[in-house]
Design a protein around this motif. Structure first.
Motif, PDB file in Angstrom:
ATOM      1  N   VAL A 177       2.289   0.335   1.110  1.00 44.86           N
ATOM      2  CA  VAL A 177       3.060   0.816  -0.037  1.00 44.86           C
ATOM      3  C   VAL A 177       4.254  -0.094  -0.305  1.00 44.86           C
ATOM      4  O   VAL A 177       4.578  -0.391  -1.464  1.00 44.86           O
ATOM      5  CB  VAL A 177       3.511   2.277   0.172  1.00 44.86           C
ATOM      6  N   ALA A 178       4.891  -0.575   0.752  1.00 41.51           N
ATOM      7  CA  ALA A 178       6.004  -1.512   0.577  1.00 41.51           C
ATOM      8  C   ALA A 178       5.548  -2.736  -0.205  1.00 41.51           C
ATOM      9  O   ALA A 178       6.221  -3.177  -1.151  1.00 41.51           O
ATOM     10  CB  ALA A 178       6.564  -1.928   1.938  1.00 41.51           C
ATOM     11  N   LEU A 179       4.405  -3.280   0.160  1.00 42.71           N
ATOM     12  CA  LEU A 179       3.881  -4.464  -0.534  1.00 42.71           C
ATOM     13  C   LEU A 179       3.488  -4.136  -1.975  1.00 42.71           C
ATOM     14  O   LEU A 179       3.722  -4.935  -2.879  1.00 42.71           O
ATOM     15  CB  LEU A 179       2.675  -5.019   0.226  1.00 42.71           C
ATOM     16  N   SER A 180       2.900  -2.959  -2.181  1.00 46.27           N
ATOM     17  CA  SER A 180       2.470  -2.570  -3.532  1.00 46.27           C
ATOM     18  C   SER A 180       3.645  -2.393  -4.478  1.00 46.27           C
ATOM     19  O   SER A 180       3.489  -2.503  -5.703  1.00 46.27           O
ATOM     20  CB  SER A 180       1.649  -1.280  -3.482  1.00 46.27           C
ATOM     21  N   GLN A 181       4.830  -2.133  -3.896  1.00 44.92           N
ATOM     22  CA  GLN A 181       6.046  -1.961  -4.699  1.00 44.92           C
ATOM     23  C   GLN A 181       6.881  -3.243  -4.768  1.00 44.92           C
ATOM     24  O   GLN A 181       8.056  -3.200  -5.120  1.00 44.92           O
ATOM     25  CB  GLN A 181       6.895  -0.832  -4.103  1.00 44.92           C
ATOM     26  N   LYS A 241      -5.949  -8.636   7.374  1.00 41.82           N
ATOM     27  CA  LYS A 241      -5.616  -9.007   5.987  1.00 41.82           C
ATOM     28  C   LYS A 241      -4.236  -8.470   5.611  1.00 41.82           C
ATOM     29  O   LYS A 241      -3.467  -9.148   4.913  1.00 41.82           O
ATOM     30  CB  LYS A 241      -6.671  -8.464   5.023  1.00 41.82           C
ATOM     31  N   LEU A 242      -3.921  -7.275   6.073  1.00 38.96           N
ATOM     32  CA  LEU A 242      -2.605  -6.700   5.802  1.00 38.96           C
ATOM     33  C   LEU A 242      -1.511  -7.567   6.427  1.00 38.96           C
ATOM     34  O   LEU A 242      -0.481  -7.836   5.798  1.00 38.96           O
ATOM     35  CB  LEU A 242      -2.531  -5.272   6.360  1.00 38.96           C
ATOM     36  N   ALA A 243      -1.738  -8.026   7.652  1.00 39.39           N
ATOM     37  CA  ALA A 243      -0.767  -8.908   8.315  1.00 39.39           C
ATOM     38  C   ALA A 243      -0.572 -10.191   7.514  1.00 39.39           C
ATOM     39  O   ALA A 243       0.557 -10.673   7.357  1.00 39.39           O
ATOM     40  CB  ALA A 243      -1.229  -9.227   9.729  1.00 39.39           C
ATOM     41  N   ASP A 244      -1.656 -10.740   7.009  1.00 44.89           N
ATOM     42  CA  ASP A 244      -1.566 -11.950   6.184  1.00 44.89           C
ATOM     43  C   ASP A 244      -0.756 -11.697   4.917  1.00 44.89           C
ATOM     44  O   ASP A 244       0.034 -12.552   4.490  1.00 44.89           O
ATOM     45  CB  ASP A 244      -2.977 -12.440   5.809  1.00 44.89           C
ATOM     46  N   ASN A 245      -0.951 -10.538   4.316  1.00 46.10           N
ATOM     47  CA  ASN A 245      -0.208 -10.203   3.094  1.00 46.10           C
ATOM     48  C   ASN A 245       1.276  -9.982   3.381  1.00 46.10           C
ATOM     49  O   ASN A 245       2.133 -10.359   2.576  1.00 46.10           O
ATOM     50  CB  ASN A 245      -0.803  -8.949   2.445  1.00 46.10           C
ATOM     51  N   ILE A 246       1.576  -9.388   4.529  1.00 45.63           N
ATOM     52  CA  ILE A 246       2.978  -9.187   4.911  1.00 45.63           C
ATOM     53  C   ILE A 246       3.692 -10.525   5.008  1.00 45.63           C
ATOM     54  O   ILE A 246       4.860 -10.663   4.621  1.00 45.63           O
ATOM     55  CB  ILE A 246       3.060  -8.423   6.254  1.00 45.63           C
ATOM     56  N   LYS A 292       8.547   4.363  -1.227  1.00 47.56           N
ATOM     57  CA  LYS A 292       8.928   3.968  -2.584  1.00 47.56           C
ATOM     58  C   LYS A 292      10.420   4.170  -2.818  1.00 47.56           C
ATOM     59  O   LYS A 292      11.089   3.333  -3.442  1.00 47.56           O
ATOM     60  CB  LYS A 292       8.115   4.764  -3.606  1.00 47.56           C
ATOM     61  N   LYS A 293      10.942   5.283  -2.305  1.00 49.12           N
ATOM     62  CA  LYS A 293      12.370   5.567  -2.467  1.00 49.12           C
ATOM     63  C   LYS A 293      13.217   4.483  -1.810  1.00 49.12           C
ATOM     64  O   LYS A 293      14.175   3.977  -2.417  1.00 49.12           O
ATOM     65  CB  LYS A 293      12.708   6.927  -1.845  1.00 49.12           C
TER      66      LYS A 293
END
Length: 284
Positions: A168-172, A194-199, A144-145
């Motif tokens: 966390v990077a994606l959530s921010q 699914k995480l790869a697709d979201n990235i 987050k920082k």
């Protein structure tokens, strides 16, 4: 050398010929097909054919069929703006980051290649596949920082700390680069598909494994050196003495990258990280 020769080398690589042989042929400036399918014993002795290379060299007709079908059917080769192939001896965004001695003949990306620009800030956040709750919480705070400070988060899409870093990077609403030990069709672990697709929506997937290539144990270690090469510095939130994370630390040290770490409960682990120039982070 012409793009046609580079293309031929790519198809030969996907057919199964070794990186070492194809690179040797490229540097010799000889015609790739003439060399790999030569029946001349002297040529085979001059170039470093592995046993597999020698066997494949018997299948010239099969190669022609493979190449034709692969070109027509392989999804990665369909023209679009998010798939890219990098050749080791071309001047590219990737070759600016990965030293020539570390880079394979070909690498591949899917997504936003602007994240590889020299002006972009990148931090690799890595760690164990089985983190404690404390380490997960620390990783979340650190990600987050750095997202707030406009950094791209680099990691390896592995279980544990890597996954936390990407998520966390994606959530921010941040951007992240995942360096894979597999090709884009066989995401590992499969739970992170699914995480790869979201990235991919805003970030980048990067690999040294071509669309028709298999993954071997050595590819996981190779992945670690690419993570270390493309970041500005690395942060380690939890690791053990013998681990993939420690291998990434070693690669970062060899690449003259700064290494920061969260103090571990194991004195030997802390001492090992510090032997690579690791700097302990305060406040965690």
């Amino acid at each position: 050398m012409s793009s046609n020769i580079k293309s031929e080398l790519f198809f030969l690589k996907q057919f199964g010929f070794s990186n070492r042989l194809l690179e040797e042929i490229y540097l010799s400036e000889k015609a790739p097909l003439f060399i790999v399918f030569s029946k001349n014993e002297e040529i085979c002795k001059k170039f470093k054919f592995s046993k597999k290379d020698r066997k494949l060299s018997e299948y010239v007709e099969e190669y022609d069929k493979f190449k034709s079908n692969f070109f027509k059917e392989e999804e990665f080769l369909k023209k679009n703006s998010i798939n890219k192939i990098y050749f080791k001896y071309d001047k590219t965004l990737l070759s600016n980051l990965i030293p020539q001695k570390k880079m394979p003949l070909f690498m591949y990306s899917k997504g936003n290649i602007n994240l590889l620009e020299e002006s972009v800030k990148r931090v690799a956040i890595v760690g164990t596949r089985k983190p404690t709750k404390k380490s997960v919480s620390i990783t979340e705070k650190i990600v987050k920082k750095y997202i707030k400070d406009d950094y791209i988060i680099v990691s390896g899409l592995a279980e544990g700390i890597d996954t936390v870093s990407h998520e966390v990077a994606l959530s921010q609403s941040g951007r992240t680069i995942a360096v894979l030990p597999t090709n884009f069709k066989k995401i590992y672990p499969k739970e992170n598909k699914k995480l790869a697709d979201n990235i991919l929506k805003k970030g980048l997937l990067l690999t040294a494994i071509g669309p028709n290539e298999h993954t071997f144990k050595s590819n996981f270690l190779d992945r670690n050196q690419y993570v270390a090469s493309i970041c500005d510095f690395i942060i380690v939130t939890e690791t053990s003495l013998k681990s993939g994370t420690m291998n990434t630390i070693r690669n970062a040290y060899e690449a003259n990258k700064k290494i920061f770490y969260v103090k571990q409960d194991d004195f030997e682990v802390n001492a090992k990280i510090e032997s690579f120039g690791g700097i302990c982070l305060d406040g965690y």
